[in-house]
Motif scaffolding. Structure first.
Motif, PDB file in Angstrom:
ATOM      1  N   MET A  66       0.822  -1.208   0.000  1.00 47.12           N
ATOM      2  CA  MET A  66       0.000   0.000   0.000  1.00 47.12           C
ATOM      3  C   MET A  66       0.855   1.256   0.000  1.00 47.12           C
ATOM      4  SD  MET A  66      -3.022   1.150  -0.190  1.00 47.12           S
ATOM      5  CE  MET A  66      -3.919  -0.385   0.086  1.00 47.12           C
ATOM      6  N   THR A  67       1.955   1.242   0.747  1.00 45.90           N
ATOM      7  CA  THR A  67       2.854   2.388   0.762  1.00 45.90           C
ATOM      8  C   THR A  67       3.454   2.631  -0.618  1.00 45.90           C
ATOM      9  OG1 THR A  67       3.401   1.951   3.074  1.00 45.90           O
ATOM     10  CG2 THR A  67       4.913   3.366   1.844  1.00 45.90           C
ATOM     11  N   ALA A  68       3.844   1.548  -1.288  1.00 48.01           N
ATOM     12  CA  ALA A  68       4.398   1.677  -2.634  1.00 48.01           C
ATOM     13  C   ALA A  68       3.363   2.230  -3.602  1.00 48.01           C
ATOM     14  CB  ALA A  68       4.914   0.320  -3.118  1.00 48.01           C
ATOM     15  N   MET A  69       2.105   1.804  -3.480  1.00 46.20           N
ATOM     16  CA  MET A  69       1.060   2.306  -4.366  1.00 46.20           C
ATOM     17  C   MET A  69       0.822   3.797  -4.149  1.00 46.20           C
ATOM     18  SD  MET A  69      -1.709  -0.835  -4.284  1.00 46.20           S
ATOM     19  CE  MET A  69      -2.812   0.007  -5.413  1.00 46.20           C
ATOM     20  N   VAL A  70       0.815   4.226  -2.892  1.00 42.62           N
ATOM     21  CA  VAL A  70       0.618   5.654  -2.605  1.00 42.62           C
ATOM     22  C   VAL A  70       1.771   6.483  -3.162  1.00 42.62           C
ATOM     23  CG1 VAL A  70       0.454   7.366  -0.756  1.00 42.62           C
ATOM     24  CG2 VAL A  70      -0.820   5.230  -0.586  1.00 42.62           C
ATOM     25  N   LEU A  71       2.999   6.019  -2.960  1.00 42.72           N
ATOM     26  CA  LEU A  71       4.160   6.754  -3.458  1.00 42.72           C
ATOM     27  C   LEU A  71       4.170   6.787  -4.986  1.00 42.72           C
ATOM     28  CD1 LEU A  71       6.954   5.525  -1.016  1.00 42.72           C
ATOM     29  CD2 LEU A  71       5.711   7.693  -0.972  1.00 42.72           C
ATOM     30  N   MET A  72       3.797   5.692  -5.618  1.00 41.98           N
ATOM     31  CA  MET A  72       3.746   5.669  -7.074  1.00 41.98           C
ATOM     32  C   MET A  72       2.651   6.610  -7.596  1.00 41.98           C
ATOM     33  SD  MET A  72       6.063   3.874  -8.540  1.00 41.98           S
ATOM     34  CE  MET A  72       7.157   4.502  -7.265  1.00 41.98           C
ATOM     35  N   PHE A  73       1.515   6.654  -6.905  1.00 40.41           N
ATOM     36  CA  PHE A  73       0.443   7.562  -7.310  1.00 40.41           C
ATOM     37  C   PHE A  73       0.908   9.012  -7.222  1.00 40.41           C
ATOM     38  CE2 PHE A  73      -3.320  10.163  -6.499  1.00 40.41           C
ATOM     39  CZ  PHE A  73      -4.141   9.774  -7.545  1.00 40.41           C
ATOM     40  N   VAL A  74       1.637   9.339  -6.163  1.00 41.60           N
ATOM     41  CA  VAL A  74       2.148  10.699  -5.999  1.00 41.60           C
ATOM     42  C   VAL A  74       3.171  11.017  -7.085  1.00 41.60           C
ATOM     43  CG1 VAL A  74       3.502  12.186  -4.483  1.00 41.60           C
ATOM     44  CG2 VAL A  74       1.669  10.792  -3.527  1.00 41.60           C
ATOM     45  N   ALA A  75       4.065  10.079  -7.369  1.00 33.01           N
ATOM     46  CA  ALA A  75       5.109  10.324  -8.363  1.00 33.01           C
ATOM     47  C   ALA A  75       4.541  10.439  -9.769  1.00 33.01           C
ATOM     48  CB  ALA A  75       6.151   9.207  -8.308  1.00 33.01           C
ATOM     49  N   MET A  76       3.438   9.750 -10.034  1.00 35.45           N
ATOM     50  CA  MET A  76       2.837   9.806 -11.366  1.00 35.45           C
ATOM     51  C   MET A  76       2.056  11.093 -11.607  1.00 35.45           C
ATOM     52  SD  MET A  76       3.654   7.279 -13.221  1.00 35.45           S
ATOM     53  CE  MET A  76       4.701   5.866 -12.890  1.00 35.45           C
ATOM     54  N   GLY A  77       2.085  12.011 -10.656  1.00 32.33           N
ATOM     55  CA  GLY A  77       1.414  13.289 -10.853  1.00 32.33           C
ATOM     56  C   GLY A  77       1.979  14.066 -12.037  1.00 32.33           C
ATOM     57  N   ILE A  78       3.291  13.937 -12.262  1.00 31.20           N
ATOM     58  CA  ILE A  78       3.902  14.655 -13.386  1.00 31.20           C
ATOM     59  C   ILE A  78       3.411  14.087 -14.722  1.00 31.20           C
ATOM     60  CG2 ILE A  78       5.951  13.146 -13.399  1.00 31.20           C
ATOM     61  CD1 ILE A  78       7.586  15.652 -14.084  1.00 31.20           C
ATOM     62  N   VAL A  79       3.181  12.772 -14.771  1.00 34.15           N
ATOM     63  CA  VAL A  79       2.649  12.160 -15.992  1.00 34.15           C
ATOM     64  C   VAL A  79       1.197  12.590 -16.209  1.00 34.15           C
ATOM     65  CG1 VAL A  79       2.238   9.974 -17.172  1.00 34.15           C
ATOM     66  CG2 VAL A  79       4.206  10.211 -15.657  1.00 34.15           C
ATOM     67  N   ALA A  80       0.430  12.658 -15.110  1.00 33.12           N
ATOM     68  CA  ALA A  80      -0.966  13.087 -15.221  1.00 33.12           C
ATOM     69  C   ALA A  80      -1.059  14.525 -15.717  1.00 33.12           C
ATOM     70  CB  ALA A  80      -1.662  12.939 -13.868  1.00 33.12           C
ATOM     71  N   GLY A  81      -0.224  15.410 -15.176  1.00 37.35           N
ATOM     72  CA  GLY A  81      -0.241  16.799 -15.612  1.00 37.35           C
ATOM     73  C   GLY A  81       0.152  16.955 -17.071  1.00 37.35           C
ATOM     74  N   TYR A  82       1.165  16.204 -17.499  1.00 37.21           N
ATOM     75  CA  TYR A  82       1.621  16.284 -18.892  1.00 37.21           C
ATOM     76  C   TYR A  82       0.541  15.766 -19.843  1.00 37.21           C
ATOM     77  CZ  TYR A  82       4.531  15.583 -23.018  1.00 37.21           C
ATOM     78  OH  TYR A  82       5.042  15.611 -24.290  1.00 37.21           O
ATOM     79  N   SER A  83      -0.058  14.622 -19.515  1.00 33.64           N
ATOM     80  CA  SER A  83      -1.090  14.043 -20.384  1.00 33.64           C
ATOM     81  C   SER A  83      -2.327  14.930 -20.444  1.00 33.64           C
ATOM     82  CB  SER A  83      -1.464  12.647 -19.879  1.00 33.64           C
ATOM     83  OG  SER A  83      -0.337  11.803 -19.822  1.00 33.64           O
ATOM     84  N   ALA A  84      -2.731  15.472 -19.296  1.00 37.47           N
ATOM     85  CA  ALA A  84      -3.900  16.347 -19.276  1.00 37.47           C
ATOM     86  C   ALA A  84      -3.654  17.620 -20.086  1.00 37.47           C
ATOM     87  CB  ALA A  84      -4.267  16.701 -17.835  1.00 37.47           C
TER      88      ALA A  84
END
Length: 211
Positions: free
Chosen positions: A28-46
């Motif tokens: 669960m900790t890894a999933m939360v950290l990965m979700f936070v790190a993927m924010g840059i991908v979400a911003g770029y795609s959006a």
């Protein structure tokens, strides 16, 4: 894109054996950290998608990308945690953990979304693969089985059928408080799900456009 990237990276590391469900809270900790790190991908795609549709209010779009979905999830999680606190259960999430989640959200994820959105808007807008006619074409009346509600229902049957068995085993492990170790099968089913969704999307688009 953010959730997809989180699931893809987490499943990859779990498949290699770096993340074990027996390590309490590690997955669960890894999933939360990965979700936070993927924010840059979400911003770029959006930003790229928004610029494709010739949008100009990029600040509002970026704020919605950074706050809307995480805000809904955090609000539901916080309300459920308050109910557990009210029952004086030991399974309630401590207040310090909630503060840490808020720090990860506003201190890491939101800035990463803005960074990705900034670089996304600096790129040129994607061009249409075909020439678009400026005069709108009359769309003929569609039969009843081409209604969007029915198409969505039919389009969801095949992807659900592709993952139903694996989803059954995952939920069984969750409800029986057991560990789920079959990440190889999970990765295979994930690939089958992606292929099924892509194929059913192509078929439905073809049926919508060929009439």
């Amino acid at each position: 894109v953010q959730i997809f990237g989180m699931l893809l990276v987490t499943t990859f590391f779990a498949l290699l054996g770096f993340l074990s469900p027996s390590n309490r809270g590690g997955l669960m900790t890894a999933m939360v950290l990965m979700f936070v790190a993927m924010g840059i991908v979400a911003g770029y795609s959006a930003a790229r998608l928004y610029k494709t549709f010739r949008g100009d209010q990029w600040k509002k779009m970026t704020m919605r990308t950074a706050l809307l979905f995480p805000g809904i999830v955090f609000g539901v999680f916080f309300v459920l945690d308050l109910i557990i606190w009210g029952q004086k259960s030991s399974g309630a999430v401590p207040f310090g953990t909630l503060v840490a989640l808020c720090f990860l959200w506003f201190g890491v994820s939101v800035p990463l979304v803005f960074v990705g959105s900034y670089y996304g808007f600096k790129q040129a807008a994607p061009e249409d693969p075909v020439r678009t006619n400026k005069i709108p074409r009359q769309v003929p009346e569609q039969p009843w089985y081409m209604h969007p509600a029915f198409s969505c229902l039919v389009g969801g049957v095949l992807p659900f059928g592709a993952v139903f068995i694996e989803l059954f085993f995952i939920l069984t492990s969750v409800w029986l408080h057991q560990f789920y170790y079959l990440f190889g099968f999970l990765a295979l089913v994930f690939v089958i799900l992606c292929l099924t969704c892509a194929e059913i999307s192509i078929v439905l688009c073809y049926f919508q456009l060929c009439r």
